[in-house]
Design an enzyme around this catalytic site. Structure first.
Site, PDB file in Angstrom:
ATOM      1  N   ASP A 140      -8.863  -9.894   3.195  1.00  0.00           N
ATOM      2  CA  ASP A 140      -7.738  -9.076   3.644  1.00  0.00           C
ATOM      3  C   ASP A 140      -8.121  -8.193   4.830  1.00  0.00           C
ATOM      4  OD1 ASP A 140      -9.187  -7.912   1.247  1.00  0.00           O
ATOM      5  OD2 ASP A 140      -8.191  -6.107   1.970  1.00  0.00           O
TER       6      ASP A 140
ATOM      7  N   ASP B 253      -3.365   7.462  -2.728  1.00  0.00           N
ATOM      8  CA  ASP B 253      -2.483   8.508  -2.196  1.00  0.00           C
ATOM      9  C   ASP B 253      -1.894   8.136  -0.845  1.00  0.00           C
ATOM     10  OD1 ASP B 253      -4.601   8.853  -0.406  1.00  0.00           O
ATOM     11  OD2 ASP B 253      -5.343  10.668  -1.376  1.00  0.00           O
TER      12      ASP B 253
END
Length: 493
Positions: free
Chosen positions: A260, A129
Site C-alpha cells: 500500500d 486519529d
C-alpha cells in the site's frame, strides 16, 4: 455533491479543478471534509512546488490559504475525499486499509493531485486519529523535496502547517498537516483491494482509468498479443525497477515498503521511517518497527519485486493468463541491474560501459561496507579527487588503505583515456553533497517545536539543489555526530 454551506467562508487558491479520480465513483472513495485545527501557522513552504501548481508568487500571503491548507477552510471548486485500498504489510495480508489520515483536495486542471496529510479522521482510519505530528510532517516535507532535487521520482510537498493542538504518539506532540502533490497517489493496494474482494468490474474500471490516464501506450502495444493489462504491469515493473536502482545508488532506505506504500507510477511515496545511509552497511534497517529486517537496505530491490508479484496477482483476472502475467514481471530483472549499473557508472564518472565496470563498482562497495565508510562523503570526495587529483581526503576515509590503493589503481586505469574534467563534472552532478541525514532533520524539528523554522528553510534550500557546493554550508555536509546513531524512526513517524 457539495459540503459548503451558503454562508461558509471559502478559500480561493486561484486554481481550476477537475474531477479526476472522483469520476470513478463511491465504490472507490468517500467524500468528506477535513477536520479543522486551531490557530494554524506556517512551518515550511516550497515555492518551487507552488510554481508547478500555478500558484501566484504571493500564494502564502493570505490567512485563508493558511487555513485552507490546514484543513480548516474549504477550497473553492473542490470536493475532498479519501480513497479505499488494501495491502500487504510486512509481507502479511492486512485487508482493507485506505487513506486513514490523508484527504484528497482534488486534481488541478494541470493534472496534479493535491492531498492534505494529517487533516483528520476518515472512514479508513482504523481507530486512528487521522492526524500527523510536526516531527513526521517536517521529515516528509523535506525528504519529498530532497528526492526531487536528487532527480528521483517522488511525490512533492507544497508546505507544512502547524498547530498547537496535541496529538499522542509515543508521547504528546504538536499536530501538523503536509500538503502533498503528485500526478497520482494510486497504489498497488488499490488494485489489491478490489481483486481480494472479487469485484472485477471495479478492478477493471480502475485499471482502465490508470492506463488511459498514465499509460496510454499500453493500448496500442504489440506486447503480449495486445493485452493492455499485461503491458501495464510490465510498464509499472520497469518504472519500479528504475526507481529502486536510484534508491540503491544514492543510499536511500524507505523503511516500510508495504504494497500500500508502492506507487503505481513508480514514485517514492509515503515518507515514514526513511533514512539516507551514513556509514555504508548493506544490511542497515532504518525502521525501528522492522524487527525482522524485511525492509533492510539490501532487501529493497527484492521486496519491490515481491510487491510487483502481488500486483500481478491482483491484475490476473484482467490479464487472464498466468504465464503472460509472469512474463510481464520479467523485465524487472533486467531493468533493475541495468539501471543500477548505469547509476553507479555515473557516480564513477564513466560515460560509457566497459568490461570490468561491475567489478569496479562491487569493489568500491565492499571497501565501504568493510569500514562502514560514510556513503555520501566518500562519493563526493571521490568526485573532487577526479577534479584535483588529490586522493588523500578519500583515502583518509578508509580503514583498509592498501585495499583502497589497489582499487584506486584500477579506477585510474579505467579513466586513463578519459577527459578528467568531463568525468569530474559527471561525478559532481551524480554524487550529492547534501542529503537529508537523520540528525539534520532532527535538529530542524527540535527548533521548529520551539517555533523557530529557519532550520527547515535552510535545509530546503540545500536539498533542492544538493549537487551545488553552497559555500558556507559545509556543516550540513559533514559527518553525523555520535548521537545520530541513537535516533529511532518507527512506523509511528
Amino acid at each position: 455533491m457539495s459540503f459548503l454551506a451558503e454562508d461558509m467562508d471559502v478559500a480561493d487558491l486561484g486554481l481550476r479543478w477537475k474531477p479526476g479520480f472522483l469520476n470513478l465513483g463511491p465504490a472507490f472513495l468517500t467524500e468528506l471534509r477535513p477536520t479543522p485545527l486551531p490557530d494554524p501557522y506556517w512551518v515550511g513552504r516550497s515555492d518551487a512546488v507552488a510554481h508547478e501548481l500555478g500558484l501566484p508568487p504571493d500564494w502564502h500571503a493570505s490567512p485563508t490559504t493558511l487555513a485552507a491548507l490546514t484543513g480548516s477552510l474549504p477550497i473553492a471548486g473542490t470536493r475532498p475525499f479519501a480513497t479505499v485500498y488494501s495491502g500487504h504489510q510486512f509481507g502479511v495480508w492486512a485487508g482493507q486499509l485506505g487513506d486513514g489520515r490523508a484527504i484528497m483536495i482534488g486534481e488541478t486542471e494541470g493534472g496534479l493531485e493535491v492531498q492534505l496529510k494529517g487533516a483528520g479522521r476518515t472512514p479508513y482510519s482504523r481507530g486512528g486519529d487521522g492526524r500527523a505530528v510536526l516531527r513526521s510532517s517536517i521529515r516528509e516535507f523535506l525528504c519529498s523535496e530532497a528526492m526531487h532535487g536528487l532527480g528521483i521520482p517522488t511525490t512533492r510537498a507544497l508546505c507544512v502547517t502547524g498547530s498547537d493542538a496535541r496529538v499522542r504518539r509515543e508521547e504528546l506532540e504538536s499536530a501538523a498537516v503536509v500538503t502533498r502533490v503528485a500526478p497520482s497517489f494510486i497504489r498497488f493496494g488499490h488494485f489489491e483491494h478490489f481483486a481480494a474482494n472479487q469485484r472485477e468490474d471495479e478492478l477493471r474500471a480502475l485499471a482502465d482509468y490508470v492506463i488511459d490516464r498514465y499509460y496510454p501506450a499500453c493500448r496500442t502495444t504489440d506486447r503480449f498479443k495486445g493485452n493492455a493489462y499485461a503491458a501495464f504491469l510490465e510498464a509499472v515493473s520497469e518504472r519500479t525497477a528504475a526507481l529502486l536502482a536510484q534508491w540503491q545508488a544514492v543510499g536511500f532506505c524507505h523503511g516500510v515498503m508495504n504494497t500500500d506504500n508502492m506507487s503505481i507510477l513508480g514514485l517514492t511515496i509515503d515518507y515514514g521511517p526513511f533514512q539516507f545511509l551514513d556509514g555504508f552497511d548493506p544490511r542497515h534497517i532504518c525502521n525501528h518497527s522492522d524487527t525482522s529486517g524485511r525492509y533492510a537496505f539490501n532487501q529493497q530491490p527484492n521486496v519491490a519485486y515481491w510487491n510487483l508479484f502481488c500486483l500481478a496477482q491482483a491484475l490476473l483476472p484482467l490479464i487472464e493468463d498466468q504465464e503472460i502475467a509472469v512474463a510481464a514481471l520479467e523485465s524487472y530483472k533486467t531493468v533493475f541491474p541495468t539501471e543500477f549499473e548505469g547509476r553507479m557508472r555515473a557516480k564513477l564518472g564513466l560515460a560509457d560501459a566497459a568490461e570490468g565496470d561491475r567489478a569496479l563498482v562491487e569493489g568500491a562497495l565492499k571497501l565501504l561496507a568493510a569500514g562502514k565508510v560514510d556513503y555520501t562523503i566518500f562519493w563526493r570526495r571521490l568526485s573532487h579527487y577526479m577534479a584535483d587529483g588529490n586522493a588523500e581526503p578519500v583515502r583518509d576515509l578508509l580503514l583498509d588503505r592498501e585495499g583502497f590503493d589497489a582499487w584506486l589503481l584500477l579506477f585510474s586505469e579505467r579513466h586513463a583515456a578519459s577527459d578528467r574534467a568531463q568525468a569530474a563534472a559527471l561525478m559532481l552532478r551524480s554524487n550529492p553533497k547534501f542529503v537529508l541525514r537523520n540528525h539534520l532533520g532532527q535538529q530542524a524539528i527540535e527548533a521548529s517545536q520551539q517555533k523557530d523554522n529557519a532550520g527547515v528553510a535552510t535545509l530546503l534550500t540545500l536539498l533542492q539543489t544538493p549537487f551545488e557546493e553552497h559555500p558556507g554550508a559545509d556543516a550540513y555536509a559533514g559527518f553525523p555526530p555520535d548521537w545520530a546513531s541513537t535516533i529511532e524512526i518507527s512506523c509511528s513517524s
